[in-house]
Design an enzyme around this catalytic site. Sequence first.
Site, PDB file in Angstrom:
ATOM      1  N   ASP A  62       9.064   3.436  18.638  1.00 22.22           N
ATOM      2  CA  ASP A  62      10.390   3.989  19.005  1.00 22.22           C
ATOM      3  C   ASP A  62      11.112   3.281  19.664  1.00 22.22           C
ATOM      4  O   ASP A  62      10.391   3.054  21.021  1.00 22.22           O
ATOM      5  CB  ASP A  62       9.885   5.515  19.372  1.00 22.22           C
ATOM      6  CG  ASP A  62      11.165   6.426  19.693  1.00 22.22           C
ATOM      7  OD1 ASP A  62      12.372   5.951  19.325  1.00 22.22           O
ATOM      8  OD2 ASP A  62      10.878   7.227  20.580  1.00 22.22           O
ATOM      9  N   ASN A  64      14.295   4.159  21.233  1.00 20.74           N
ATOM     10  CA  ASN A  64      15.256   4.748  21.831  1.00 20.74           C
ATOM     11  C   ASN A  64      14.641   6.120  22.515  1.00 20.74           C
ATOM     12  O   ASN A  64      15.413   6.983  22.842  1.00 20.74           O
ATOM     13  CB  ASN A  64      16.432   5.210  21.152  1.00 20.74           C
ATOM     14  CG  ASN A  64      16.171   6.188  19.878  1.00 20.74           C
ATOM     15  OD1 ASN A  64      15.016   6.369  19.611  1.00 20.74           O
ATOM     16  ND2 ASN A  64      17.109   6.327  19.039  1.00 20.74           N
ATOM     17  N   ASP A  66      13.527   8.879  21.306  1.00 20.71           N
ATOM     18  CA  ASP A  66      13.609  10.154  20.606  1.00 20.71           C
ATOM     19  C   ASP A  66      12.412  10.811  20.144  1.00 20.71           C
ATOM     20  O   ASP A  66      12.377  11.780  19.314  1.00 20.71           O
ATOM     21  CB  ASP A  66      14.824  10.363  19.629  1.00 20.71           C
ATOM     22  CG  ASP A  66      14.378   9.523  18.435  1.00 20.71           C
ATOM     23  OD1 ASP A  66      13.577   8.686  18.494  1.00 20.71           O
ATOM     24  OD2 ASP A  66      15.275   9.582  17.574  1.00 20.71           O
ATOM     25  N   ASP A 139      10.686   0.323  -0.463  1.00 20.68           N
ATOM     26  CA  ASP A 139       9.973   1.425  -0.856  1.00 20.68           C
ATOM     27  C   ASP A 139      11.099   2.141  -1.890  1.00 20.68           C
ATOM     28  O   ASP A 139      12.150   2.559  -1.378  1.00 20.68           O
ATOM     29  CB  ASP A 139       9.452   2.551   0.047  1.00 20.68           C
ATOM     30  CG  ASP A 139       8.127   3.283  -0.372  1.00 20.68           C
ATOM     31  OD1 ASP A 139       8.134   3.718  -1.580  1.00 20.68           O
ATOM     32  OD2 ASP A 139       7.530   3.249   0.485  1.00 20.68           O
ATOM     33  N   ASP A 241       7.348   3.977  -5.926  1.00 19.81           N
ATOM     34  CA  ASP A 241       6.755   5.132  -5.770  1.00 19.81           C
ATOM     35  C   ASP A 241       6.234   5.891  -6.967  1.00 19.81           C
ATOM     36  O   ASP A 241       7.067   6.155  -7.909  1.00 19.81           O
ATOM     37  CB  ASP A 241       7.543   6.326  -4.729  1.00 19.81           C
ATOM     38  CG  ASP A 241       6.779   7.265  -4.153  1.00 19.81           C
ATOM     39  OD1 ASP A 241       5.860   7.188  -3.509  1.00 19.81           O
ATOM     40  OD2 ASP A 241       7.212   8.580  -4.496  1.00 19.81           O
ATOM     41  N   GLU A 294       3.086   2.169  -7.434  1.00 20.88           N
ATOM     42  CA  GLU A 294       1.784   3.048  -7.421  1.00 20.88           C
ATOM     43  C   GLU A 294       1.846   3.999  -8.540  1.00 20.88           C
ATOM     44  O   GLU A 294       2.768   4.800  -8.939  1.00 20.88           O
ATOM     45  CB  GLU A 294       2.701   3.943  -6.296  1.00 20.88           C
ATOM     46  CG  GLU A 294       1.326   4.853  -5.552  1.00 20.88           C
ATOM     47  CD  GLU A 294       2.107   6.124  -4.969  1.00 20.88           C
ATOM     48  OE1 GLU A 294       1.274   6.605  -3.929  1.00 20.88           O
ATOM     49  OE2 GLU A 294       3.019   6.486  -5.273  1.00 20.88           O
ATOM     50  N   HIS A 366      -0.446   5.450   3.866  1.00 20.90           N
ATOM     51  CA  HIS A 366      -0.085   6.674   4.967  1.00 20.90           C
ATOM     52  C   HIS A 366      -0.201   7.960   4.018  1.00 20.90           C
ATOM     53  O   HIS A 366       0.066   9.088   4.587  1.00 20.90           O
ATOM     54  CB  HIS A 366       1.615   6.504   4.536  1.00 20.90           C
ATOM     55  CG  HIS A 366       2.250   6.471   3.534  1.00 20.90           C
ATOM     56  ND1 HIS A 366       1.889   5.782   2.476  1.00 20.90           N
ATOM     57  CD2 HIS A 366       3.076   7.597   2.612  1.00 20.90           C
ATOM     58  CE1 HIS A 366       2.730   5.975   1.324  1.00 20.90           C
ATOM     59  NE2 HIS A 366       3.209   6.998   1.821  1.00 20.90           N
ATOM     60  N   ASP A 367      -0.981   7.984   2.937  1.00 20.67           N
ATOM     61  CA  ASP A 367      -1.515   9.127   2.108  1.00 20.67           C
ATOM     62  C   ASP A 367      -2.843   9.402   2.336  1.00 20.67           C
ATOM     63  O   ASP A 367      -3.409  10.419   1.937  1.00 20.67           O
ATOM     64  CB  ASP A 367      -0.916   8.881   0.590  1.00 20.67           C
ATOM     65  CG  ASP A 367       0.261   8.798   0.448  1.00 20.67           C
ATOM     66  OD1 ASP A 367       1.119   9.509   1.004  1.00 20.67           O
ATOM     67  OD2 ASP A 367       0.703   8.180  -0.537  1.00 20.67           O
TER      68      ASP A 367
HETATM   69  O1  TEU Z   1       2.128   9.518  -3.395  1.00 16.25           O
HETATM   70  C1  TEU Z   1       1.838  10.099  -4.499  1.00 16.25           C
HETATM   71  C2  TEU Z   1       0.502  10.449  -4.767  1.00 16.25           C
HETATM   72  O2  TEU Z   1       0.008  10.906  -5.748  1.00 16.25           O
HETATM   73  C3  TEU Z   1      -0.188  10.650  -3.575  1.00 16.25           C
HETATM   74  O3  TEU Z   1      -1.066   9.776  -3.005  1.00 16.25           O
HETATM   75  C4  TEU Z   1       0.115  11.942  -2.688  1.00 16.25           C
HETATM   76  O4  TEU Z   1       0.270  11.349  -1.332  1.00 16.25           O
HETATM   77  C5  TEU Z   1      -0.435  13.216  -2.681  1.00 16.25           C
HETATM   78  O5  TEU Z   1      -1.671  13.240  -1.663  1.00 16.25           O
HETATM   79  C6  TEU Z   1      -1.077  13.740  -3.994  1.00 16.25           C
HETATM   80  O6  TEU Z   1      -2.138  14.662  -3.470  1.00 16.25           O
HETATM   81  C7  TEU Z   1       3.535   9.127  -3.399  1.00 16.25           C
HETATM   82  C8  TEU Z   1       4.099   8.762  -1.774  1.00 16.25           C
HETATM   83  O7  TEU Z   1       3.152   7.649  -1.286  1.00 16.25           O
HETATM   84  C9  TEU Z   1       3.653  10.176  -0.817  1.00 16.25           C
HETATM   85  O8  TEU Z   1       3.828   9.811   0.565  1.00 16.25           O
HETATM   86  C10 TEU Z   1       4.644  10.975  -1.247  1.00 16.25           C
HETATM   87  O9  TEU Z   1       4.454  11.819  -0.815  1.00 16.25           O
HETATM   88  C11 TEU Z   1       4.752  11.049  -2.866  1.00 16.25           C
HETATM   89  O10 TEU Z   1       4.441  10.158  -3.659  1.00 16.25           O
HETATM   90  C12 TEU Z   1       5.952  11.714  -3.201  1.00 16.25           C
HETATM   91  O11 TEU Z   1       7.084  10.734  -3.194  1.00 16.25           O
HETATM   92 CA    CA Z   2      13.772   6.403  17.564  1.00 17.23          CA
END
Ligand code: TEU
Ligand code: CA
Length: 595
Positions: A62, A64, A66, A139, A241, A294, A366-367
């Site tokens: 970050d 700034n 916030d 993305d 995605d 993905e 991130h998931d």
């Molecule tokens: O994720 C799609 C997905 O199928 C999963 O991994 C999802 O995170 C979820 O946990 C299903 O149980 C993609 C993105 O990577 C995710 O961050 C988004 O929330 C999702 O699509 C919708 O755009």
């Molecule tokens: Ca910021």
Amino acid sequence: MSRRNGDREHGSPALIHSGQRPELPTRNGTTMTDATTAPRPTPHPWWTNAVVYQVYPRSFADSNGDGIGDIGGIRSKLDYLAELGIDVLWLSPMYPSPQHDNGYDISDYRDIDPVFGDLDEFDALLAEAHERGMRIMMDLVVNHTSDEHAWFRESRSSVDNPKRDWYWWRPARPDGDRPNDWTSAFSGPAWTRDETTGEYYLHLFATEQPDLNWENPEVREAVYDMMRWWLDRGVDGFRMDVINLIAKNLDAIDGADRGSGLGFGTGPQIHGFLQEMHREVFAAHPGSYVTVGEMPGVSTADAALFTDPLRRELDMVFQFEHVSFDHGSHKFDPLPFDLVALKEILGRWQTELAETGWNSLYLGNHDQPRLVSRFGNDTVYRVESATLWALVLHLMRGTPYVYQGDEIGMTNVTFATIDDYRDIESVNHYREQVEQFDASPAAVLAGVHARGRDNARTPMQWDSSAHAGFSTGDPWIAVNPNYPTVNTEEDRAAADSVFAFYRQLIALRHTDATVALGRFELLEPQHPQLFAYARTSEDGTDRLIVVANASDEPLTDPLPVPAGATLVLGNQPATGDDPTLRPWEARLYRVGSAL
Ligand code: TEU
Ligand code: CA
């Protein structure tokens, strides 16, 4: 504004590119220059020996105060990323968004959300990344938009609006019920009734994420046009995605099928959509891009089609088998770790995409929960198991993805209450279980601790100062309390630095043709502790062997390493000829002139 030049062949198939990337300056001034400027294996495309680093912008840095990471923060860390040696930065979405799903709900595809910066700052980031020899992958979230996108506002306004058919609208069934019984990935039904017209719209994810209707050619053209707009700006590719879900199973949509829309798999139109996209976007635009789709639920056979260069669909896909096999009745119901099953899955993906297609290699994003907490031991053997999985992953064939923080062994977090969590998936799941199904709050929270997406979304831990050096203000989600010991400053000063180990692995992929392209062979598939495999050069003269003890116990069984092999790299101090692997010890050997 574009830095492109005629070196990028117009619309040529991926496999005939030289493998060089002459249009990008080399990384002068960093110690990685030797590795990154070395001739790359040809005639394979540049991304076959590239490493991607995923930035989740709101949690990265970050600038700034916030409390939300931003473009300024990413720019301030480019030298750090260059030092790591990565080739491509994948940026999770920074477009304008109401942020119901942290930017995966986009309200304008051609701008930057003010919370992250603006287009000028984005252009500066792109230029600064390119100066350092790094490419940028955007993305692309086009299975759905935000419900605040202008397209959806128009679409919902009346049944005869010209954009009505851009989304999936259906009347209630004669009995008054929803069009079908699909559920959303974020709990609850996948259809929501809209007051304006009384009809239902489809959303495979949150209510605020209506699905676009890809059957409509106007939708497709609008998306392609937007993609070309970003390529014109200079971006180098897209991570797409849930791209298999753009093709709906049309029979199921108008049937009364039970289950999840995600579970219905991919409609047969998908190959046509992706080939059209390739033609309209990539082939029509000079350059050499990289694409990764993905694809939840994709099989090896599907993936071999999607990534066959001659079919011109995608360069690689993210498959989900190895991040779903440890789910019980649902994703928040963790099964105990099963090494033999994991080896079978990863090994099968290696061999089944060996002749045609290409793998993306990942153990977290991130998931997903943090890889060291899910597959390793994040307490006693945190550094050892983080580096073991790094070695096991980075020596496979494919393009490795490093998720921010993995390069210092960041771990899961155990927040005390659901109020500390921010992720719509975890929060909705908790509410549904506790409020509707009367589940025990402690048990549901335990599932979120193990598998919630916020494990990967706590702020990047830069140093031991307040808020881990991520921000001068209060972060949007709490920092993992282990930041005083787990942070980039501490790690890089340590003799057993995870960062330094990643750096070596990344450099190896750049310089070693067997690492990039060698054949894969799983060894000792049934061994419950040992993850071992071989990589063999195409002409058979060079062979690499990985042996990794994925357990808390020493491993004294004989290793599948021939006498005379030389140790290339290990994640623990060398012990001469000692055949015993210590807990979470991993080694890479080379057998010269292999048979
Ligand atoms: O994720 C799609 C997905 O199928 C999963 O991994 C999802 O995170 C979820 O946990 C299903 O149980 C993609 C993105 O990577 C995710 O961050 C988004 O929330 C999702 O699509 C919708 O755009
Ligand atoms: Ca910021």
